[in-house]
Scaffold this active site. Structure first.
Site, PDB file in Angstrom:
ATOM      1  N   GLU A  24       9.978 -17.061  -4.992  1.00 20.28           N
ATOM      2  CA  GLU A  24       9.114 -16.145  -5.411  1.00 20.28           C
ATOM      3  C   GLU A  24       9.780 -15.266  -6.446  1.00 20.28           C
ATOM      4  OE1 GLU A  24      10.767 -12.863  -2.159  1.00 20.28           O
ATOM      5  OE2 GLU A  24      12.582 -12.843  -2.424  1.00 20.28           O
ATOM      6  N   TRP A  55      -2.405  -2.827  -1.636  1.00 21.30           N
ATOM      7  CA  TRP A  55      -2.326  -4.392  -1.545  1.00 21.30           C
ATOM      8  C   TRP A  55      -2.833  -5.178  -0.882  1.00 21.30           C
ATOM      9  CZ3 TRP A  55      -0.602  -8.356   2.279  1.00 21.30           C
ATOM     10  CH2 TRP A  55      -0.169  -9.569   1.057  1.00 21.30           C
ATOM     11  N   ASN A 108      -3.211   3.004   4.561  1.00 20.95           N
ATOM     12  CA  ASN A 108      -2.628   2.564   4.954  1.00 20.95           C
ATOM     13  C   ASN A 108      -2.730   1.387   6.304  1.00 20.95           C
ATOM     14  OD1 ASN A 108      -1.689   2.638   2.544  1.00 20.95           O
ATOM     15  ND2 ASN A 108       0.938   3.052   2.869  1.00 20.95           N
ATOM     16  N   GLY A 109      -2.145   0.434   6.311  1.00 21.84           N
ATOM     17  CA  GLY A 109      -2.594  -0.484   8.179  1.00 21.84           C
ATOM     18  C   GLY A 109      -4.321  -1.038   7.807  1.00 21.84           C
ATOM     19  N   GLU A 134      18.429 -19.185   2.046  1.00 21.72           N
ATOM     20  CA  GLU A 134      17.626 -17.669   0.730  1.00 21.72           C
ATOM     21  C   GLU A 134      17.708 -18.242  -0.514  1.00 21.72           C
ATOM     22  OE1 GLU A 134      16.861 -14.723   1.806  1.00 21.72           O
ATOM     23  OE2 GLU A 134      17.275 -13.636  -0.204  1.00 21.72           O
ATOM     24  N   ARG A 168       6.786  -0.464  -4.078  1.00 18.61           N
ATOM     25  CA  ARG A 168       5.599  -0.917  -2.995  1.00 18.61           C
ATOM     26  C   ARG A 168       5.127  -2.711  -2.726  1.00 18.61           C
ATOM     27  NH1 ARG A 168       6.177   2.709   1.723  1.00 18.61           N
ATOM     28  NH2 ARG A 168       4.687   2.043   2.421  1.00 18.61           N
ATOM     29  N   CYS A 224       0.820  -1.011  -0.269  1.00 20.89           N
ATOM     30  CA  CYS A 224       0.256  -0.411  -0.197  1.00 20.89           C
ATOM     31  C   CYS A 224       0.614   1.560  -0.085  1.00 20.89           C
ATOM     32  CB  CYS A 224      -0.973   0.104   1.163  1.00 20.89           C
ATOM     33  SG  CYS A 224      -2.208  -1.261   1.063  1.00 20.89           S
ATOM     34  N   LYS A 232       7.014  -4.909  -1.111  1.00 22.17           N
ATOM     35  CA  LYS A 232       7.933  -4.714  -1.113  1.00 22.17           C
ATOM     36  C   LYS A 232       8.332  -4.929   1.071  1.00 22.17           C
ATOM     37  CE  LYS A 232      12.723  -3.744  -1.082  1.00 22.17           C
ATOM     38  NZ  LYS A 232      13.489  -5.445  -1.238  1.00 22.17           N
ATOM     39  N   HIS A 262      15.542 -38.561   5.578  1.00 22.83           N
ATOM     40  CA  HIS A 262      14.764 -38.811   6.475  1.00 22.83           C
ATOM     41  C   HIS A 262      13.321 -38.781   6.449  1.00 22.83           C
ATOM     42  CE1 HIS A 262      17.695 -39.682  10.220  1.00 22.83           C
ATOM     43  NE2 HIS A 262      18.412 -38.626   9.299  1.00 22.83           N
ATOM     44  N   LYS A 320      15.002 -17.102  -2.757  1.00 24.54           N
ATOM     45  CA  LYS A 320      14.840 -16.270  -3.888  1.00 24.54           C
ATOM     46  C   LYS A 320      14.434 -16.177  -5.308  1.00 24.54           C
ATOM     47  CE  LYS A 320      15.958 -12.931  -2.606  1.00 24.54           C
ATOM     48  NZ  LYS A 320      15.716 -12.463  -1.670  1.00 24.54           N
TER      49      LYS A 320
HETATM   50  C1  F6R Z   1      13.092 -11.231   0.421  1.00 26.13           C
HETATM   51  C2  F6R Z   1      12.624 -10.044   0.968  1.00 26.13           C
HETATM   52  C3  F6R Z   1      11.592 -10.010   2.010  1.00 26.13           C
HETATM   53  C4  F6R Z   1      11.974  -9.169   2.713  1.00 26.13           C
HETATM   54  C5  F6R Z   1      11.095  -9.885   4.403  1.00 26.13           C
HETATM   55  C6  F6R Z   1      11.805  -8.381   5.766  1.00 26.13           C
HETATM   56  O1  F6R Z   1      13.209 -11.210  -0.985  1.00 26.13           O
HETATM   57  O2  F6R Z   1      12.763  -8.880   0.583  1.00 26.13           O
HETATM   58  O3  F6R Z   1      11.713 -11.536   2.352  1.00 26.13           O
HETATM   59  O4  F6R Z   1      13.089  -9.552   3.640  1.00 26.13           O
HETATM   60  O5  F6R Z   1       9.816  -8.763   3.583  1.00 26.13           O
HETATM   61  O6  F6R Z   1      11.586  -7.363   5.234  1.00 26.13           O
HETATM   62  P1  F6R Z   1      12.205  -5.536   5.885  1.00 26.13           P
HETATM   63  O7  F6R Z   1      13.894  -6.116   5.373  1.00 26.13           O
HETATM   64  O8  F6R Z   1      12.224  -4.727   5.236  1.00 26.13           O
HETATM   65  O9  F6R Z   1      11.532  -6.100   6.944  1.00 26.13           O
END
Ligand code: F6R
Length: 605
Positions: A489, A76, A100-101, A482, A27, A2, A600, A505, A486
């Protein structure tokens, strides 16, 4: 997640609102809308699509009014599907708002307001909030009082920009927990959920605090206390160079940000070095880490994955017991906390609601909190007792890349500093480690970036795989987590990270002809053991891509990529996996910078 934009000035509002919404797209959102004060009253245009669709709709209006004031929003979806009806702004009676929220008690309030005659056309909590503002305004005819009334009725988090029909050409804003900033520039007055929407117009802004109200008019920006009395505020400088947020010649923000990794490491590390050694007075000015008996790292997603790499360094180098916790789960666990526990919250944005909630919780329990943050002036910075900054520059692509690299690097630096303080290693060894981090790792990454066509070719070979396992042991497993995140997503391939030894297992039952397994192997200790796991996979028909730090016989795996990092393999090899995911997603036709369903900055719990 949002985005809010508001504009009041002498020029036409709609182009500014649309431009602002484009800057907030990163975002994450699924519908958009705007509302302006047209001469004949408030005019709203909304769409279930992208900002470009909203722009088309606006441009197609038979008579576009000249309006000097308005509000805009990217939504969003949380409460209610991403439809045009649910898109903001929402108008109820004389009030139009964007929000937002989350209003947690909106269900009960909706029923109460319906009994009073309010009719709702959307499924959103925002429309309920708009109705409360209208109710408050109808009762007393005073906007600060209406805001006070609405705030007193709701629980949850909110950042709101509102227009009241009788108060022409004025935008009102208030917030709780969700961030909001105001700014004034030669071309008008702005309101936004983050600085990227305004940084092209001004180098200063006003973070709006809880209990404050911002009032935008074409001739100025002012602030009120909650009781309506005027408030003087000092502006804050925008530290981030907004040009860093442009993708320049790169086709995507994500690729540009992957290429930023070497600079992100150097700039993050350089800020904390004195005479070639990490400075504890800069890294730990209040002595929290020096005194800590145990460290809890709390974060979400990629930031949490960086924390897991950090845990390894804190324990291995500094002998500091370290625990990692998922922020959204942490409050439901029952950790036995004790004197000497210290908390480290990692967050790129500094606005992640789950992380902030966990931070408020531990501070409420009397523990101190350090925030490891990439975004200056974010909420995490304001909440924390001390702050460690990664200097990766703004991250616009939804998938976190350079921030992860910078987070792991800073954790390594801090662990070295604490290790030196605790006399676990000597200054010569720390100097060597710092050299590997500051000098060798950026070079290793630069070489990897130069070799990107080879990474692309590997991605091409495997990008149609329906699913993929990432396996490794110890630090390699944390990197596997990680890398798997990546890949899933942005390419939408079902990926799962597994500790290599745990596969047999149960999960090995899923390995069949051509199942893709990415194996990560660094260091000597786990090498032969993970190679055995690779053989087990291949014996069952699985295809193995091996990513390792040194030479391996080609027959060990179906494909081999070597990242020759001396000490910081997770930091350097992460870039291989970021490119691997990027090219895979591109070849699958995915929207790399704005993957579906993702935001984001995740500002709801
Ligand atoms: C994945 C990604 C998310 C953020 C998570 C935490 O690529 O970007 O998993 O890492 O939402 O976000 P921050 O670091 O902004 O708290």
């Amino acid at each position: 997640m949002c985005g809010i934009i508001g504009y009041c000035g002498k020029e036409e509002a709609a182009p500014y609102l649309l431009k602002g919404l484009y800057s907030l797209e990163y975002r994450g959102y699924d519908s958009a809308g705007l509302c302006v004060f047209a001469p004949q009253g408030m005019l709203t245009v909304k769409t279930a699509g992208r900002v470009a669709d909203l722009q088309q709709k606006w441009d197609a209006l038979p008579e576009r009014p000249f309006a000097r004031c308005g509000i805009g929003h990217t939504r969003w979806a949380t409460d209610g599907a991403p439809t045009e009806k649910n898109a903001h702004p929402h108008r109820v009676g004389s009030v139009s708002i964007v929000h937002n929220g989350i209003i947690e008690n909106s269900g009960a309030l909706r029923v109460e307001l319906q009994k009073k005659g309010y009719v709702f056309v959307s499924q959103t909590d925002t429309e309920v909030l708009a109705a409360l503002l209208d109710e408050g305004y109808q009762a007393v005819g005073n906007i600060p009082a209406a805001i006070r009334y609405a705030e007193s009725r709701v629980t949850g988090s909110f950042a709101v920009a509102a227009m009241f029909e009788p108060e022409k050409d004025t935008v009102w804003a208030f917030r709780k927990e969700s961030p909001l900033i105001a700014a004034t520039a030669p071309n008008g007055n702005f309101l936004a959920s983050d600085i990227f929407a305004v940084s092209r117009y001004t180098s200063q802004y006003y973070p709006l605090q809880e209990e404050e109200i911002a009032v935008l008019r074409p001739d100025g920006l002012s602030f009120l206390q909650k009781d309506g009395t005027p408030l003087e505020k000092d502006p804050v400088s925008i530290l981030t160079d907004s040009r860093q947020a442009e993708k320049g010649a790169f086709p995507h923000h994500m690729l540009k940000e992957i290429f930023d990794a070497p600079d992100a490491i150097r700039e993050t590390v350089a800020a904390y070095l004195r005479d070639g050694l990490p400075s504890l007075s800069l890294l730990d000015p209040k002595g929290f880490l020096r005194r800590a008996k145990r460290l809890f790292i709390v974060a979400c997603g990629t930031a949490l994955n960086a924390g897991k790499i950090g845990k390894f360094y804190f324990e291995k180098l500094a002998g500091l017991s370290t625990y990692c916790a998922i922020a959204s789960e942490f409050r439901y666990d029952s950790p036995i906390l004790q004197d000497g526990d210290h908390f480290l919250f990692i967050t790129q944005s500094g606005e992640t609601a789950d992380t902030l909630a966990a931070m408020r919780m531990v501070r409420g329990m009397g523990f101190s909190a350090t925030a490891l943050v990439n975004t200056p002036n974010s909420t995490a910075v304001n909440l924390a007792d001390s702050v460690l900054y990664t200097r990766a520059g703004p991250e616009i692509a939804v998938a976190s890349t350079k921030a992860y690299v910078a987070q792991c690097s800073l954790l390594y630096l801090v662990a070295n500093a604490v290790a030196l303080y605790r006399e676990k290693i000597n200054a010569v060894a720390v100097r060597e480690n710092v050299h590997a981090l500051y000098h060798d790792a950026p070079i290793c990454i630069a070489n990897l970036l130069a070799d990107r066509e080879a990474v692309r070719a590997i991605s091409q070979k495997y990008c149609e795989a329906p699913s993929c396992f990432f396996i490794g042991r110890g630090l390699d497993y944390s990197l596997a987590e990680e890398s798997s995140l990546k890949c899933k997503e942005i390419s939408y391939i079902h990926c799962e990270a597994y500790p290599a030894g745990e596969l047999k297992h149960g999960t090995i039952a899923l390995i069949e002809e051509n199942t893709l397994v990415v194996a990560i192997v660094s260091g000597e200790m786990v090498r032969e053991k993970t190679f055995s796991n690779i053989r087990e996979v291949r014996a069952r028909g699985g295809k193995v891509l091996l990513v390792t730090d040194r030479h391996a016989e080609t027959q060990v795996a179906d494909d081999l990529y070597i990242v020759p990092a001396k000490k910081l393999f997770p930091v350097c090899a992460a870039v291989f996996f970021q490119l691997f995911a990027y090219y895979g997603a591109l070849l699958r036709g995915c929207d790399v910078d704005k993957p579906r369903n993702l935001a984001k900055s995740v500002t709801v719990e």
